[in-house]
Design a protein around this motif. Structure first.
Motif, short mmCIF file in Angstrom:
data_model
loop_
_atom_site.label_atom_id
_atom_site.label_comp_id
_atom_site.label_asym_id
_atom_site.label_seq_id
_atom_site.Cartn_x
_atom_site.Cartn_y
_atom_site.Cartn_z
N LYS A 79 0.84 -1.20 0.00
CA LYS A 79 0.00 0.00 0.00
C LYS A 79 0.88 1.25 0.00
O LYS A 79 1.76 1.40 0.83
CB LYS A 79 -0.92 0.01 1.22
CG LYS A 79 -1.92 -1.14 1.22
CD LYS A 79 -2.83 -1.09 2.42
CE LYS A 79 -3.83 -2.24 2.41
NZ LYS A 79 -4.73 -2.21 3.58
N ASP A 81 0.75 5.61 -0.54
CA ASP A 81 -0.05 6.82 -0.65
C ASP A 81 0.14 7.46 -2.03
O ASP A 81 1.24 7.48 -2.57
CB ASP A 81 0.36 7.85 0.42
CG ASP A 81 0.00 7.39 1.82
OD1 ASP A 81 -0.94 6.59 1.95
OD2 ASP A 81 0.65 7.84 2.79
N GLU A 387 -3.32 4.28 -2.00
CA GLU A 387 -4.13 4.92 -0.97
C GLU A 387 -4.32 6.37 -1.43
O GLU A 387 -3.53 7.26 -1.11
CB GLU A 387 -3.40 4.88 0.38
CG GLU A 387 -3.11 3.47 0.87
CD GLU A 387 -4.34 2.83 1.50
OE1 GLU A 387 -5.08 3.54 2.20
OE2 GLU A 387 -4.56 1.63 1.28
#
Length: 401
Positions: A79, A81, A387
């Protein structure tokens, strides 16, 4: 022949041995597929002194820094950002204002408003408020009260009109800033900082900048003839351009963040530190051992990411073609023109600028690097879980402070 051999024999042997040596080392590394870091260095302990006069056979011993073996894998469970910069109405308005500013003009007006420029006679006063005999006088002095640092002094000019005579204190107005005082009073700044007296200012001219109108002429200048025909379309197109411009910034931040994720996955790699420090010292000999000691860890961090990136580029079959580099050169040129409000640049102009950029090897290397990073960002965005976060331009910029 003996004289020629005596004069040139050693240098000829040394040159031929060096050629054979370089070829042998290169072929060894290539044939054995040795992944080395830096260049091979002569061994400091076992390498014997070479005497080309007395020796017929020569043995050379090299140290090579072998790259650590590792595998980096990218998966959906990673994951990362991804920040999208929110293009606000205020940002669009500011950009449009920048366009209209470029087509603006200066008007002469009778009454002062903030940001206007004043021109007039500046005269030093004595303690009784009269013009000081032999004092400082500046004809055609230019003032912009909005740049004054003292609000009370700035307020003196709030309702100024042509032919008004106003009294103010330059030292107080500019908070004793010597460069600004020297420029205003037309004297050396070292002397100007000690001038504390009041001055009269007779207003002769008030000049105001008036922005250009938002019309079809500006629409055509910015986006090309007939591309947009209404203010609503123009605002939408400006917002679209700003949004596209910020994608490169978002991708750059994404690569920084994905770098951290992947390096954490790889973990700490074992490097031949002593040899790498020797190589680093050799490449920055003038900076010395202290520089190497202070910067070695950072260099290893960059080297690790370089190796990770090489694996990712190979795994994703990323290749850089000539047309990719030319396209990036054009994009860089287009972005440069866009800073000056010129978004509609003819193809032949872009081609000419791009060809000039391609003549410099350093520039080409930089363009190749940008192409690789652009393609790599696109590939990795589809492999990890993004994300998604929307942030303001201020919040985005703070991430780099």
């Amino acid at each position: 022949m003996s004289l020629v051999k005596k004069m040139y024999g050693k240098s000829v042997i040394a040159e031929e041995v060096n050629k054979a040596l370089q070829e042998a080392v290169y072929n060894y590394i290539k044939d054995n597929k040795v992944n080395i870091l830096g260049e091979p260095l002569p061994n400091e302990d076992k390498q014997q002194v070479i005497d080309f006069d007395a020796m017929d056979e020569f043995e050379f011993i090299f140290d090579i820094a072998i790259a650590p073996e590792f595998t980096v894998e990218v998966a959906a469970k990673d994951k990362v950002d991804y920040y999208t910069i929110d293009v606000t109405d205020e940002m669009v308005a500011n950009q449009i204002s920048a366009y209209t500013q470029r087509t603006g003009k200066y008007d002469q007006v009778d009454t002062y408003q903030e940001n206007d420029m004043l021109k007039g006679l500046l005269a030093q006063l004595d303690d009784e408020g009269n013009t000081k005999e032999g004092g400082i006088q500046v004809e055609g002095a230019v003032l912009m009260p909005s740049y004054m640092k003292n609000d009370e002094q700035k307020a003196i000019f709030a309702t100024a009109k042509v032919n008004d005579v106003l009294v103010f204190n330059p030292n107080t107005a500019y908070d004793g800033h010597e460069a600004e005082l020297g420029s205003l009073l037309k004297i050396d700044k070292e002397i100007a900082k000690d001038v504390k007296s009041d001055f009269s200012f007779q207003v002769e001219e008030i000049t105001r900048f008036v922005a250009g109108e938002l019309n079809q002429e500006i629409f055509d200048q910015v986006f090309g003839e007939g591309t947009v025909t209404t203010e609503e379309e123009f605002r939408a197109k400006v917002k679209e351009n700003l949004t596209e411009r910020f994608v490169a910034d978002s991708d750059y931040k994404f690569l920084i963040d994905v770098r951290k994720v992947l390096i954490d996955k790889v973990g700490k790699l074992e490097f031949p530190d002593a040899l790498l420090k020797r190589i680093m010292l050799l490449n920055s000999e003038e900076k010395g051992e202290e520089y190497v000691a202070e910067n070695y860890d950072k260099s290893i961090e960059e080297l690790t990411w370089h190796m990770v990136k090489e694996q990712l580029v190979e795994a994703n079959d990323i290749k850089v073609e000539q047309e990719d580099v030319v396209a990036m050169a054009k994009e860089a040129t287009r972005a440069q023109f866009a800073q000056y409000g010129m978004n509609s640049i003819p193809d032949d102009v872009l081609d000419n600028y791009a060809q000039e950029m391609m003549k410099k090897q350093d520039t080409v290397n930089n363009l190749v690097s940008r192409v690789v990073e652009t393609k790599l960002a696109a590939a990795l965005k589809s492999q990890v879980t993004l994300e998604n976060k929307t942030v303001t331009i201020e919040e985005f910029n703070q991430m780099f402070e």
